[in-house]
Design a protein around this motif. Structure first.
Motif, PDB file in Angstrom:
ATOM      1  N   UNK A  82       0.871  -1.286   0.075  1.00  0.00           N
ATOM      2  CA  UNK A  82       0.178   0.085  -0.159  1.00  0.00           C
ATOM      3  C   UNK A  82       0.754   1.395   0.051  1.00  0.00           C
ATOM      4  N   UNK A  83       1.897   1.300   0.565  1.00  0.00           N
ATOM      5  CA  UNK A  83       2.825   2.336   0.835  1.00  0.00           C
ATOM      6  C   UNK A  83       3.385   2.546  -0.418  1.00  0.00           C
ATOM      7  N   UNK A  84       3.916   1.604  -0.976  1.00  0.00           N
ATOM      8  CA  UNK A  84       4.643   1.488  -2.383  1.00  0.00           C
ATOM      9  C   UNK A  84       3.843   2.314  -3.539  1.00  0.00           C
ATOM     10  N   UNK A  85       2.420   1.733  -3.367  1.00  0.00           N
ATOM     11  CA  UNK A  85       1.787   2.518  -4.601  1.00  0.00           C
ATOM     12  C   UNK A  85       1.169   3.716  -4.205  1.00  0.00           C
ATOM     13  N   UNK A  86       0.881   4.096  -2.866  1.00  0.00           N
ATOM     14  CA  UNK A  86       0.815   5.542  -2.538  1.00  0.00           C
ATOM     15  C   UNK A  86       2.214   6.496  -2.719  1.00  0.00           C
ATOM     16  N   UNK A  87       3.434   5.992  -2.577  1.00  0.00           N
ATOM     17  CA  UNK A  87       4.319   6.615  -3.139  1.00  0.00           C
ATOM     18  C   UNK A  87       4.414   6.875  -4.453  1.00  0.00           C
ATOM     19  N   UNK A  88       4.260   5.762  -5.332  1.00  0.00           N
ATOM     20  CA  UNK A  88       4.327   5.856  -6.614  1.00  0.00           C
ATOM     21  C   UNK A  88       3.329   6.819  -7.223  1.00  0.00           C
ATOM     22  N   UNK A  89       2.083   6.730  -6.685  1.00  0.00           N
ATOM     23  CA  UNK A  89       0.881   7.617  -7.291  1.00  0.00           C
ATOM     24  C   UNK A  89       1.314   9.087  -6.861  1.00  0.00           C
ATOM     25  N   UNK A  90       1.751   9.367  -5.763  1.00  0.00           N
ATOM     26  CA  UNK A  90       2.160  10.728  -5.379  1.00  0.00           C
ATOM     27  C   UNK A  90       3.134  11.593  -6.254  1.00  0.00           C
ATOM     28  N   UNK A  91       4.327  10.624  -6.346  1.00  0.00           N
ATOM     29  CA  UNK A  91       5.589  10.779  -7.113  1.00  0.00           C
ATOM     30  C   UNK A  91       5.025  11.050  -8.651  1.00  0.00           C
ATOM     31  N   UNK A  92       4.261  10.319  -9.294  1.00  0.00           N
ATOM     32  CA  UNK A  92       3.691  10.576 -10.591  1.00  0.00           C
ATOM     33  C   UNK A  92       2.935  12.020 -11.072  1.00  0.00           C
ATOM     34  N   UNK A  93       2.318  12.194  -9.809  1.00  0.00           N
ATOM     35  CA  UNK A  93       1.348  13.407 -10.188  1.00  0.00           C
ATOM     36  C   UNK A  93       1.900  14.691  -9.452  1.00  0.00           C
ATOM     37  N   UNK A  94       2.934  14.782  -8.755  1.00  0.00           N
ATOM     38  CA  UNK A  94       3.276  16.113  -8.072  1.00  0.00           C
ATOM     39  C   UNK A  94       4.335  16.660  -8.790  1.00  0.00           C
ATOM     40  N   UNK A  95       4.345  17.853  -9.442  1.00  0.00           N
ATOM     41  CA  UNK A  95       5.041  18.309 -10.415  1.00  0.00           C
ATOM     42  C   UNK A  95       6.280  19.156  -9.532  1.00  0.00           C
ATOM     43  N   UNK A  96       6.150  19.392  -8.662  1.00  0.00           N
ATOM     44  CA  UNK A  96       7.254  19.984  -7.728  1.00  0.00           C
ATOM     45  C   UNK A  96       8.072  18.982  -6.890  1.00  0.00           C
ATOM     46  N   UNK A  97       8.016  17.670  -7.172  1.00  0.00           N
ATOM     47  CA  UNK A  97       8.930  16.867  -6.585  1.00  0.00           C
ATOM     48  C   UNK A  97      10.403  16.998  -7.314  1.00  0.00           C
ATOM     49  N   UNK A  98      11.236  16.323  -6.601  1.00  0.00           N
ATOM     50  CA  UNK A  98      12.839  16.489  -6.955  1.00  0.00           C
ATOM     51  C   UNK A  98      12.882  15.446  -8.079  1.00  0.00           C
ATOM     52  N   UNK A  99      14.023  15.667  -9.149  1.00  0.00           N
ATOM     53  CA  UNK A  99      13.912  14.876 -10.338  1.00  0.00           C
ATOM     54  C   UNK A  99      14.053  13.311  -9.851  1.00  0.00           C
ATOM     55  N   UNK A 100      14.819  12.968  -8.735  1.00  0.00           N
ATOM     56  CA  UNK A 100      15.331  11.486  -8.460  1.00  0.00           C
ATOM     57  C   UNK A 100      13.913  10.832  -8.008  1.00  0.00           C
ATOM     58  N   UNK A 101      13.024  11.667  -7.364  1.00  0.00           N
ATOM     59  CA  UNK A 101      11.654  10.881  -6.767  1.00  0.00           C
ATOM     60  C   UNK A 101      10.887  10.641  -8.218  1.00  0.00           C
ATOM     61  N   UNK A 102      10.855  11.495  -9.154  1.00  0.00           N
ATOM     62  CA  UNK A 102      10.178  11.351 -10.330  1.00  0.00           C
ATOM     63  C   UNK A 102      10.820  10.064 -11.184  1.00  0.00           C
ATOM     64  N   UNK A 103      12.089  10.208 -11.302  1.00  0.00           N
ATOM     65  CA  UNK A 103      12.850   9.046 -11.865  1.00  0.00           C
ATOM     66  C   UNK A 103      12.532   7.972 -11.227  1.00  0.00           C
ATOM     67  N   UNK A 104      12.367   7.387  -9.947  1.00  0.00           N
ATOM     68  CA  UNK A 104      12.165   6.582  -9.404  1.00  0.00           C
ATOM     69  C   UNK A 104      10.612   5.880  -9.775  1.00  0.00           C
ATOM     70  N   UNK A 105       9.668   6.842  -9.654  1.00  0.00           N
ATOM     71  CA  UNK A 105       8.387   6.759 -10.141  1.00  0.00           C
ATOM     72  C   UNK A 105       8.153   6.225 -11.499  1.00  0.00           C
TER      73      UNK A 105
END
Length: 213
Positions: A82-105
């Motif tokens: 559940x945590x994995x998918x929550x982090x994944x969804x948040x990282x794909x939608x949040x335009x202001x996340x760091x590049x490493x977070x988006x890259x992981x997503x």
């Protein structure tokens, strides 16, 4: 948001059960040690912390092939999934996340169904457009630094970054809409993990820590 939690949870989940050296090897194979803080210490710390938090479960396994004491293998719990998918969804939608977070997503986006991945990326695109519109309603990038002096270059940087993010997101959406990649429920997925004993050409050369991982 921390990229390391998403990376480690995703790597363990892809294996089913994995020890720290396998996770480290996978992340180095993906180049994550170059574009994130996924160094050996961060990986082993994340594994132990998430086990304490109930996101992973630790199993004692056979001794390391390199010798030494038995090492710990980890599996993802229901809470961890559940945590994995929550982090994944948040990282794909949040335009202001760091590049490493988006890259992981992006590395794990195919764990979602195609329609959901597209919806999340469109949400990201809308967020970028909204942010850019709110800034440019008060500030004109071309020649609009005015009284801001050189500080205006900060705004130029952010707007150019937003423009690049928008262009990239539109391109990815287009490729996914055209049928690129294999998403959840569509067949045999692409698995970017190394098999046990498979040589990693991008390994940093550190030792197998045995039970430390």
């Amino acid at each position: 948001m921390s990229a390391i939690r998403l990376l480690v949870l995703g790597a363990v989940r892809q294996h089913g059960r994995a020890h720290g050296y396998q996770v480290r090897n996978d992340l180095e194979y993906w180049g994550a040690h170059e574009w994130s803080q996924a160094g050996p210490g961060s990986i082993y710390h994340a594994l132990k912390q998430m086990a304490k938090q109930g996101l992973l479960v630790a199993h004692e396994s056979a001794p390391s092939t390199a010798g030494g004491p038995p090492r710990t293998e980890y599996g993802v719990t229901e809470r961890g999934v559940a945590e994995f998918f929550a982090l994944l969804r948040a990282a794909l939608t949040a335009y202001d996340q760091r590049t490493d977070v988006l890259s992981a997503a992006v590395g794990f986006m195919v764990e979602l169904e195609r329609d959901e991945a597209l919806a999340l990326l469109r949400e990201r695109l809308a967020g970028i457009e909204e942010w850019r519109g709110s800034v440019t309603s008060h500030y004109v990038p071309e020649g609009g630094t005015g009284s801001l002096g050189h500080i205006g270059e900060i705004m130029n940087l952010w707007i150019r970054t937003a423009d690049a993010g928008e262009a990239w997101t539109r391109e990815v959406i287009g490729r996914i809409e055209a049928g690129a990649y294999t998403f959840a429920g569509e067949g045999e997925p692409f698995v970017g993990v190394l098999g046990e004993g498979e040589e990693n050409p991008y390994a940093t050369g550190g030792p197998d820590p045995g039970d430390d991982g």
